[in-house]
Design a protein around this motif. Structure first.
Motif, short mmCIF file in Angstrom:
data_model
loop_
_atom_site.label_atom_id
_atom_site.label_comp_id
_atom_site.label_asym_id
_atom_site.label_seq_id
_atom_site.Cartn_x
_atom_site.Cartn_y
_atom_site.Cartn_z
N VAL A 234 -57.41 -8.37 -2.16
CA VAL A 234 -55.99 -8.16 -1.91
C VAL A 234 -55.37 -7.60 -3.19
O VAL A 234 -55.27 -8.32 -4.20
N PRO A 235 -54.95 -6.34 -3.22
CA PRO A 235 -54.46 -5.73 -4.47
C PRO A 235 -53.07 -6.17 -4.88
O PRO A 235 -52.72 -6.08 -6.06
N ASP A 236 -52.26 -6.62 -3.94
CA ASP A 236 -50.89 -7.01 -4.24
C ASP A 236 -50.76 -8.52 -4.37
O ASP A 236 -51.47 -9.28 -3.71
N ALA A 237 -49.81 -8.96 -5.20
CA ALA A 237 -49.56 -10.39 -5.37
C ALA A 237 -48.80 -10.94 -4.17
O ALA A 237 -47.95 -10.26 -3.58
N LEU A 238 -49.12 -12.18 -3.81
CA LEU A 238 -48.39 -12.89 -2.77
C LEU A 238 -47.38 -13.80 -3.47
O LEU A 238 -47.76 -14.67 -4.26
N GLU A 239 -46.09 -13.60 -3.20
CA GLU A 239 -45.04 -14.30 -3.92
C GLU A 239 -44.44 -15.41 -3.08
O GLU A 239 -44.08 -15.20 -1.92
N SER A 240 -44.33 -16.59 -3.67
CA SER A 240 -43.68 -17.70 -2.98
C SER A 240 -42.17 -17.61 -3.18
O SER A 240 -41.67 -16.87 -4.04
N GLU A 241 -41.44 -18.38 -2.39
CA GLU A 241 -40.01 -18.50 -2.61
C GLU A 241 -39.76 -19.36 -3.85
O GLU A 241 -40.63 -20.11 -4.30
N THR A 242 -38.56 -19.25 -4.42
CA THR A 242 -38.20 -20.05 -5.58
C THR A 242 -37.68 -21.41 -5.14
O THR A 242 -36.80 -21.51 -4.28
N THR A 243 -38.27 -22.46 -5.71
CA THR A 243 -37.85 -23.83 -5.43
C THR A 243 -36.98 -24.33 -6.57
O THR A 243 -37.36 -24.20 -7.75
N GLU A 244 -35.84 -24.90 -6.23
CA GLU A 244 -34.90 -25.39 -7.25
C GLU A 244 -34.63 -26.87 -7.03
O GLU A 244 -34.32 -27.30 -5.92
N THR A 245 -34.78 -27.66 -8.10
CA THR A 245 -34.51 -29.09 -8.03
C THR A 245 -33.65 -29.50 -9.21
O THR A 245 -33.71 -28.91 -10.29
N ALA A 246 -32.84 -30.51 -8.99
CA ALA A 246 -32.00 -31.07 -10.04
C ALA A 246 -32.44 -32.50 -10.31
O ALA A 246 -32.61 -33.29 -9.38
N LYS A 247 -32.66 -32.83 -11.59
CA LYS A 247 -33.10 -34.17 -11.97
C LYS A 247 -32.12 -34.77 -12.97
O LYS A 247 -31.62 -34.07 -13.86
N SER A 248 -31.87 -36.06 -12.83
CA SER A 248 -30.95 -36.77 -13.70
C SER A 248 -31.71 -37.76 -14.57
O SER A 248 -32.57 -38.49 -14.06
N ASP A 249 -31.42 -37.76 -15.86
CA ASP A 249 -32.03 -38.69 -16.81
C ASP A 249 -30.93 -39.52 -17.45
O ASP A 249 -29.89 -39.00 -17.85
N MET A 250 -31.16 -40.81 -17.56
CA MET A 250 -30.21 -41.72 -18.19
C MET A 250 -30.60 -41.93 -19.64
O MET A 250 -31.70 -42.38 -19.94
N GLY A 251 -29.71 -41.56 -20.55
CA GLY A 251 -29.97 -41.79 -21.96
C GLY A 251 -29.89 -43.26 -22.31
O GLY A 251 -28.95 -43.96 -21.91
N VAL A 252 -30.88 -43.77 -23.05
CA VAL A 252 -30.93 -45.19 -23.35
C VAL A 252 -29.85 -45.59 -24.34
O VAL A 252 -29.16 -46.59 -24.18
N ALA A 253 -29.69 -44.79 -25.41
CA ALA A 253 -28.74 -45.16 -26.46
C ALA A 253 -27.29 -44.97 -26.01
O ALA A 253 -26.46 -45.86 -26.14
N ALA A 254 -27.00 -43.78 -25.48
CA ALA A 254 -25.62 -43.48 -25.11
C ALA A 254 -25.27 -43.93 -23.70
O ALA A 254 -24.10 -43.94 -23.33
N GLN A 255 -26.27 -44.29 -22.94
CA GLN A 255 -26.06 -44.71 -21.56
C GLN A 255 -25.30 -43.63 -20.77
O GLN A 255 -24.38 -43.92 -20.00
#
Length: 222
Positions: A82-103
């Motif tokens: 297969v000479p051409d690349a097969l491209e997937s769709e773009t997946t977007e996710t949002a992640k939340s992190d809680m800072g320990v010191a500043a909360q």
């Protein structure tokens, strides 16, 4: 490994072309199908974090070229590329992190898109009668990860190996031109890639990638 397999196959085709019972087929194919994938992500930097699991499915259409040697009009061995690349769709996710010191809670956005390049199949086949044939082979594809990670992480590319099984109908015209209709099952092995660029390391594991395709081929016998 892929280059070695191609070298062996083309050497076989070259040597076999000197035999009176040996023929050569060349052609092009249009293939359409559906694939499903299952994967999970592990965060080794946070042992309390649960494993994230995901699955996806989608339809694909792509073209390929092939060359194969035929022995005694019954056995064939060939390469499909297969000479051409097969491209997937773009997946977007949002992640939340809680800072320990500043909360405080920080949200970052991760975007991932994948290209499948140099999809190559090495196969052997057997004509069951004048028209019906079966084939089996090995498949390799390069997985190119294109990510924009808010966390600053990046993932390496990988190569997937798999197997292929197919059955088809082969019809030859008087001028040596042939037409094929083929159904194929593809089953890829899993792979794991680890992130770099951050203090903690996470990894994404592809547990399974399977597909079924229908293929229309037109070629010429020599």
């Amino acid at each position: 490994m892929k280059k070695l397999i191609l070298t062996v196959v083309f050497s076989f085709l070259y040597i076999g072309s000197a035999s009176a019972d040996f023929g050569l087929n060349m052609g092009a194919s249009l293939q359409m199908g559906a694939f499903t994938a299952d994967a999970h992500e592990d965060d080794s930097g946070n042992t309390a974090a649960p494993k994230d699991n995901g699955s996806a499915s989608g339809a694909v259409a792509y073209g390929s070229v092939f060359v194969e040697g035929v022995l005694a009009d019954r056995f064939m061995i060939g390469v499909d590329y297969v000479p051409d690349a097969l491209e997937s769709e773009t997946t977007e996710t949002a992640k939340s992190d809680m800072g320990v010191a500043a909360q405080t809670q920080t949200t970052v956005t991760n975007k991932v898109q994948v290209d499948f390049e140099d999809l190559t199949t090495i196969y052997a086949g057997l004509m069951l009668n004048d028209n019906l044939y079966v084939k089996a082979g090995v498949v390799t594809v390069d997985v190119i990860t294109n990510e924009d990670m808010g966390t600053g992480a990046s993932y390496a590319n990988a190569e997937l190996d798999g197997s292929m099984f197919g059955i088809g109908y082969h019809n030859v015209l008087d001028n040596g031109v042939f037409v094929r209709i083929e159904g194929t099952i593809l089953d890829f092995d899993g792979a794991t890639v680890a992130s770099t660029g951050t203090a903690s390391t996470s990894s994404i594991t592809l547990d399974s990638l399977n597909g079924v395709t229908g293929k229309l081929s037109v070629g010429k016998s020599f």
